[in-house]
Design a protein around this motif. Structure first.
Motif, PDB file in Angstrom:
ATOM      1  N   PRO A 148       0.691  -0.614  -0.256  1.00  0.00           N
ATOM      2  CA  PRO A 148      -0.337   0.149   0.296  1.00  0.00           C
ATOM      3  C   PRO A 148       0.518   1.506  -0.352  1.00  0.00           C
ATOM      4  CG  PRO A 148       0.347  -0.568   2.207  1.00  0.00           C
ATOM      5  CD  PRO A 148       1.119  -2.026   0.714  1.00  0.00           C
ATOM      6  N   ARG A 149       1.922   1.162   0.277  1.00  0.00           N
ATOM      7  CA  ARG A 149       2.809   2.999   0.055  1.00  0.00           C
ATOM      8  C   ARG A 149       2.681   3.082  -1.597  1.00  0.00           C
ATOM      9  NH1 ARG A 149       7.593   2.472   4.728  1.00  0.00           N
ATOM     10  NH2 ARG A 149       6.355   1.854   6.515  1.00  0.00           N
ATOM     11  N   ARG A 150       2.523   2.468  -2.141  1.00  0.00           N
ATOM     12  CA  ARG A 150       2.710   3.050  -3.557  1.00  0.00           C
ATOM     13  C   ARG A 150       1.374   3.075  -4.018  1.00  0.00           C
ATOM     14  NH1 ARG A 150       7.380   4.049  -5.951  1.00  0.00           N
ATOM     15  NH2 ARG A 150       6.028   4.814  -7.064  1.00  0.00           N
ATOM     16  N   ARG A 151       0.580   4.189  -4.486  1.00  0.00           N
ATOM     17  CA  ARG A 151      -0.665   3.843  -5.642  1.00  0.00           C
ATOM     18  C   ARG A 151      -0.583   4.409  -6.752  1.00  0.00           C
ATOM     19  NH1 ARG A 151      -4.214   3.337  -1.116  1.00  0.00           N
ATOM     20  NH2 ARG A 151      -3.649   2.411   0.813  1.00  0.00           N
ATOM     21  N   MET A 152      -0.259   3.435  -7.462  1.00  0.00           N
ATOM     22  CA  MET A 152       0.177   3.612  -8.841  1.00  0.00           C
ATOM     23  C   MET A 152      -1.184   3.569 -10.418  1.00  0.00           C
ATOM     24  SD  MET A 152       4.253   2.828  -8.602  1.00  0.00           S
ATOM     25  CE  MET A 152       3.545   1.396  -8.056  1.00  0.00           C
ATOM     26  N   ALA A 153      -0.868   3.415 -10.901  1.00  0.00           N
ATOM     27  CA  ALA A 153      -2.157   2.495 -12.481  1.00  0.00           C
ATOM     28  C   ALA A 153      -0.979   3.421 -13.407  1.00  0.00           C
ATOM     29  CB  ALA A 153      -3.000   3.820 -12.357  1.00  0.00           C
ATOM     30  N   ARG A 154      -1.228   1.977 -14.326  1.00  0.00           N
ATOM     31  CA  ARG A 154      -1.013   2.083 -15.829  1.00  0.00           C
ATOM     32  C   ARG A 154      -1.727   2.541 -16.772  1.00  0.00           C
ATOM     33  NH1 ARG A 154       4.669   0.543 -16.233  1.00  0.00           N
ATOM     34  NH2 ARG A 154       4.954  -0.926 -14.779  1.00  0.00           N
ATOM     35  N   LEU A 155      -2.060   3.127 -17.541  1.00  0.00           N
ATOM     36  CA  LEU A 155      -3.602   3.312 -18.552  1.00  0.00           C
ATOM     37  C   LEU A 155      -3.218   3.382 -19.893  1.00  0.00           C
ATOM     38  CD1 LEU A 155      -3.976   6.623 -16.570  1.00  0.00           C
ATOM     39  CD2 LEU A 155      -5.267   4.587 -16.590  1.00  0.00           C
TER      40      LEU A 155
END
Length: 455
Positions: free
Chosen positions: A373-380
């Motif tokens: 949970p320390r990083r909240r990322m997404a690839r679009l």
């Protein structure tokens, strides 16, 4: 291993006497401002309205105020009602590393008890800071296994609230430790009532605040609990997760920095797991302007809860919409933002928003999932009707500590949300009251103007 409960209780007790730096005090006031911003729209509609009516005959004597109707009564009832209201609009703050919303349960409990006992504004702020210290760090220790079945704001929120109450009652480290220990037996709230149908999720935060008040008052009255309650083989971490807790991570930097200075303040009115997608789409639009009508397909790759909680095509209510990545993407592209206007009955009925939803596909990305949970990322990946393909990697969320809302942005959020209940003059008075250290309001008049009295 040292006893984490004793270390956390000692750290909280220290917040009742250590010098309060201007920076930490400012961060605490930002948290209180954001709590009021989240509270006010929740007072206008939602479960708290019915709950306030149901509880009215038994709210008892006391000076703690439930803002939904301005009624004063016992601190447990005010904490419950304000906790429900402040978690309803899904705008309450987040401690990213723990996936936890500390403000709703902690501030609801602390303000109710502070009002009831006539505590000073400084004592109230110190209790909020201490409650955040304990709750946020315990959340880190329990993640990620706890969150698979438990709603961590419902559970850990009880412990943060209990800490704040024990501090306001003048408890030393021993009393605070017992408050935490007692609260571990009250802490509940499972994922089905977060992800499934119904509106019980909003009650989770209110229950955490109320149960925290009970635990804090009990400890202050001399009731004791097992001081091994957090880390023992049959303790809270083991009972609600896969092991006895990652306490080395939870206690990292204890005494050097405090979680209230590392908060995420929401920039969108929906589940925080949707934020990286929304921020990524905005970043793409800034480079290549496009609208809903231009979309052929959108692929979103995120971490576990991006898919398990927010991959939601069935949207029948505002509550559903706030947890639907597909709906929120549609609202962003059609309305230009995902704030209060995105969840009105009129917005929910818009066919142009609904038309975007089937075009949005969600999957889990192993690399991104490993950093949660320390990083909240997404690839679009966005395919446009003209054949162009746009790709973007969103590494953070607007509002997180590494891309925070400025004071001006937080104030603008407050103004927007407060407008659901107050007129602009009253909104300005309440905001000034919070940010300048005046006594916090005990009441909002029928016209919305705050009357300052007590803490």
């Amino acid at each position: 291993m040292t006893n984490p409960l004793l270390e956390l209780a000692a750290a909280a007790a220290e917040w009742n006497r250590r010098p309060l730096s201007a920076d930490v005090e400012h961060d605490a006031r930002r948290a209180v401002l954001d709590w009021f911003a989240s509270l006010l729209p929740g007072c206008a509609e939602g479960p708290v309205v019915a709950l306030a009516r149901a509880l009215a005959p038994g709210r008892g004597a006391g000076a703690a105020v439930a803002y939904v109707d301005g009624g004063a009564g016992f601190s447990r009832h005010a904490a419950l009602l304000n906790g429900v209201a402040s978690h309803t609009a899904e705008f309450d703050d987040i401690y990213r590393d723990g996936g936890y919303h500390p403000g709703s349960p902690t501030i609801s409990a602390a303000l109710a008890v502070a009002q009831d006992i006539g505590a000073s504004n400084e004592a109230f702020l110190r209790a909020v800071i201490g409650g955040y210290e304990v709750g946020c760090r315990i959340a880190v220790a329990l993640q990620p296994s706890h969150y698979r079945n438990w709603h961590i704001t419902a559970t850990v929120g009880t412990l943060g609230a209990a800490t704040a109450v024990a501090m306001l009652k003048g408890g030393d480290a021993g009393v605070i430790g017992n408050a935490i220990a007692i609260a571990t037996s009250f802490a509940g709230g499972h994922q089905e009532n977060l992800q499934g149908q119904g509106v019980t999720k909003t009650l989770h935060s209110g229950h955490a605040a109320e149960a925290g008040v009970l635990a804090g008052l009990a400890a202050a009255a001399g009731v004791t609990g097992s001081l091994d309650s957090l880390h023992a083989p049959h303790g809270y971490a083991a009972a609600t997760g896969e092991d006895t807790g990652n306490w080395s991570a939870a206690l990292e930097g204890l005494g050097d920095w405090t979680p209230i200075s590392r908060m995420t303040f929401k920039n969108h009115g929906c589940c925080g797991h949707i934020f990286p997608t929304l921020d990524g789409l905005r970043a793409l639009q800034a480079k290549v302007p496009f609208s809903a009508a231009d979309i052929r397909r959108i692929d979103v790759r995120g971490y576990g809860p991006t898919r398990s909680i927010c991959d939601r095509m069935q949207v029948e209510s505002a509550r559903d919409a706030r947890f639907s990545l597909q709906y929120c993407v549609g609202a962003l592209l059609v309305l230009g933002g995902v704030r209060m206007a995105a969840f009105t009955p009129e917005a929910l009925a818009r066919l142009d928003i609904r038309a975007v939803m089937p075009l949005v596909h969600v999957a889990e990305d192993p690399e991104i999932a490993a950093a949660y949970p320390r990083r909240r990322m997404a690839r679009l990946r966005v395919e446009l009707m003209d054949g162009r393909v746009l790709e973007h990697f969103q590494e953070t969320r607007k509002g997180d500590p590494d891309d925070p809302l400025t004071d001006a942005e937080l104030a603008a959020k407050f103004d927007e949300l407060a407008a659901t209940l107050l007129d602009p003059d009253d909104t300005g008075r309440l905001k000034a009251c919070i940010l300048t250290g005046q006594k916090l309001p005990r009441h909002l008049t029928a016209a919305g103007a705050p009357r300052a009295a007590g803490s």
